[in-house]
Enzyme design. Structure first.
Site, PDB file in Angstrom:
ATOM      1  N   TYR A 163       0.859  -1.190   0.000  1.00  0.00           N
ATOM      2  CA  TYR A 163       0.000   0.000   0.000  1.00  0.00           C
ATOM      3  C   TYR A 163       0.889   1.231   0.000  1.00  0.00           C
ATOM      4  O   TYR A 163       1.899   1.273   0.712  1.00  0.00           O
ATOM      5  CB  TYR A 163      -0.897   0.002   1.248  1.00  0.00           C
ATOM      6  CG  TYR A 163      -1.742   1.261   1.397  1.00  0.00           C
ATOM      7  CD1 TYR A 163      -2.830   1.508   0.549  1.00  0.00           C
ATOM      8  CD2 TYR A 163      -1.465   2.197   2.390  1.00  0.00           C
ATOM      9  CE1 TYR A 163      -3.605   2.649   0.696  1.00  0.00           C
ATOM     10  CE2 TYR A 163      -2.238   3.346   2.544  1.00  0.00           C
ATOM     11  CZ  TYR A 163      -3.312   3.570   1.690  1.00  0.00           C
ATOM     12  OH  TYR A 163      -4.076   4.696   1.835  1.00  0.00           O
ATOM     13  N   ASP A 215       9.258   2.763  -0.167  1.00  0.00           N
ATOM     14  CA  ASP A 215       8.212   3.451   0.582  1.00  0.00           C
ATOM     15  C   ASP A 215       8.355   3.033   2.042  1.00  0.00           C
ATOM     16  O   ASP A 215       7.939   1.945   2.437  1.00  0.00           O
ATOM     17  CB  ASP A 215       6.828   3.101   0.033  1.00  0.00           C
ATOM     18  CG  ASP A 215       5.721   3.832   0.784  1.00  0.00           C
ATOM     19  OD1 ASP A 215       6.031   4.539   1.771  1.00  0.00           O
ATOM     20  OD2 ASP A 215       4.549   3.692   0.397  1.00  0.00           O
ATOM     21  N   LYS A 266       4.133   8.908   8.956  1.00  0.00           N
ATOM     22  CA  LYS A 266       3.893   8.292  10.263  1.00  0.00           C
ATOM     23  C   LYS A 266       4.894   8.760  11.344  1.00  0.00           C
ATOM     24  O   LYS A 266       4.765   9.867  11.831  1.00  0.00           O
ATOM     25  CB  LYS A 266       3.812   6.769  10.119  1.00  0.00           C
ATOM     26  CG  LYS A 266       2.658   6.409   9.140  1.00  0.00           C
ATOM     27  CD  LYS A 266       2.179   4.992   9.146  1.00  0.00           C
ATOM     28  CE  LYS A 266       0.865   4.879   8.396  1.00  0.00           C
ATOM     29  NZ  LYS A 266       0.918   4.326   7.044  1.00  0.00           N
TER      30      LYS A 266
END
Ligand SMILES: *Cc1c(COP(=O)(O)O)cnc(C)c1O
Length: 456
Positions: free
Chosen positions: A168, A263, A291
């Site tokens: 994702y 990523d 995050k």
């Protein structure tokens, strides 16, 4: 009131209590808040997973967090293993972050002009990370990834990208694309509203499959701008890849003049200060963060060598901007958090604690012959209801096993343990989880496993 709560449960959801199960926690206030939220937000939430669609009951509305604990609107207390989906590696409401944020806020909240806080955070990151020279801050992980893709396309003057099924990368158009059928496939959009043209430029292959990647590069020779991968795929279970495979991904990119994007929105500052690049000792061309980097405030970033980053506007011709990029309050939270993480021994202690916790759960499950595995890396873990030794592709996850997670989730909540509301999501351990907290959580988890496997 009670009737309206009942209505939120599907009638099939009503459990037959067996020995060892506990009655459900009270969710009256949460249910009331959810009803009201539904008047204003699609599905009552601002991000879909929060709606608890894959688990039992109404979503819990959170009132407060402190350390490793959460309290919901009904006053239920939980040990939290979701940690805001990863950012809170120091736990909730860490005093050093709170104090730094308040200090910076005294001088105003946004200027739309440079501040030294951006440089301070960048310096902290770059000086402690041998895989980066320059960085650009954004306001979310999605934005960081979207910009990294544009950078790769701009730098290589190619349009096609390769991504992996089971990774994702946020919700930008080029990346909400899933595999069609076949070894190498043009993607199919995984959301309405994405023009087919985007999906046509996104090639999707399976993880852990060197041949598929090789085939993709030969079919689209000299057209691939980049390969984007979560080097620690942690958004669809925890699909840990072999180092050898990640090295192959690196080398095939180099051979074909394509850029490699790691990523690291989850793995960055999580599996070590240098993230997965440092963990596996692999040099990507572009790295994305999110995050943890914002200490709980909205921050993302992408970075790479000075040469690659020189393509970004105003130095180069790849445009990317943000009204609130490098926002001083968000930078303050990032600085305070990363300062703690850069201290020597931080990761060793956190990772050891996680290893002990997950190993003892694994031992318990094995002693009872449960079809259950705990996969773990750094302070990330994933409960998988499987007997496979390795789960490395999304196809290897049996969707039917999610029923077990669903029961487990309810039993965990009833014992004061909060997990993200989906069996495809990983759990996180923070520095605020003490050995005693983990001991308590472990006992609850043992009980829940016994119930899920009906062995009480
Ligand atoms: C969370 C995540 C994103 C998206 O970040 P947001 O801040 O939610 O936009 C992108 N990539 C990975 C690997 C993520 O885990």
């Amino acid at each position: 009131m009670f009737d309206s709560i009942k209505n939120i449960f599907n009638s099939n959801d009503e459990p037959n209590l067996v020995y060892g199960e506990k009655p459900d926690i009270v969710r009256e206030k949460s249910a009331e808040l959810y009803e009201k939220a539904k008047q204003y937000f699609p599905g009552g939430v601002n991000s879909p997973v929060r709606a608890f669609k894959s688990v039992f009951g109404t979503p819990l509305f959170i009132e407060k967090g402190d350390g490793c604990r959460l309290w919901d609107a009904d006053g239920n207390e939980f040990i939290d293993f979701c940690c805001s989906w990863g950012p809170l590696i120091l736990g909730h409401n860490h005093p050093k972050i709170r104090e730094k944020v308040i200090e910076v806020m005294q001088n105003g909240m946004s200027f739309g002009a440079p501040t030294s806080l951006e440089t301070e955070l960048a310096e902290l990151i770059v000086k402690n990370n041998q895989f980066l020279e320059k960085i650009r801050f954004t306001s979310s992980g999605t934005e960081a990834v979207m910009s990294a893709i544009r950078l790769a396309r701009g730098a290589t003057k190619r349009d096609k990208i390769i991504k992996f099924e089971g990774c994702y990368h946020g919700h930008s158009d080029s990346l909400l694309v899933k595999a069609g059928s076949g070894l190498v496939t043009f993607g199919e959009t995984s959301s309405a509203g994405i023009p087919k043209a985007f999906a046509d430029d996104t090639i999707v292959v399976s993880l852990n499959d060197k041949n598929a990647l090789k085939e993709a590069f030969s079919q689209f020779k000299d057209q691939i701008a980049c390969v984007i991968i979560e080097p620690v795929p942690a958004n669809n279970g925890l699909l840990l890849q072999d180092k050898d495979y990640l090295e192959y991904v690196r080398s095939i990119c180099t051979e074909n003049g394509a850029l490699l994007i790691f990523d690291e929105v989850i793995s960055g500052f999580r599996v070590g200060f240098e993230g997965a690049a440092g963990y596996y000792q692999i040099q990507p061309d572009i790295i994305t963060y999110g995050k943890i980097i914002g200490g709980g405030l909205p921050v993302g970033a992408y970075g790479g060598s000075s040469e690659i980053m020189s393509n970004i506007s105003p130095e180069g011709s790849v445009y990317q901007a943000g009204t609130l990029s490098g926002n001083p309050v968000a930078m303050a939270a990032g600085i305070a958090q990363l300062t703690e993480l850069a201290k020597s021994g931080f990761y060793k202690e956190l990772n050891n604690k996680t290893e002990e916790f997950t190993a003892s759960i694994q031992r318990y499950a094995a002693s009872k012959n449960y079809k259950f595995k705990v996969f773990t890396i750094g302070s990330i873990f994933w409960f998988a209801f499987t007997d496979m030794e390795k789960v490395q592709t999304s196809e290897a996850i049996d969707p039917a096993s999610m029923d077990k997670f669903k029961s487990m989730h309810r039993e965990l909540l009833n014992r004061g343990i909060y997990f993200g509301p989906s069996g495809y999501e990983v759990g996180f351990i923070s520095a605020a989880h003490s050995k005693m907290d983990l001991e308590k959580a472990k006992r609850a988890i043992f009980d829940c496993l016994d119930i899920v496997f009906k062995n009480k």
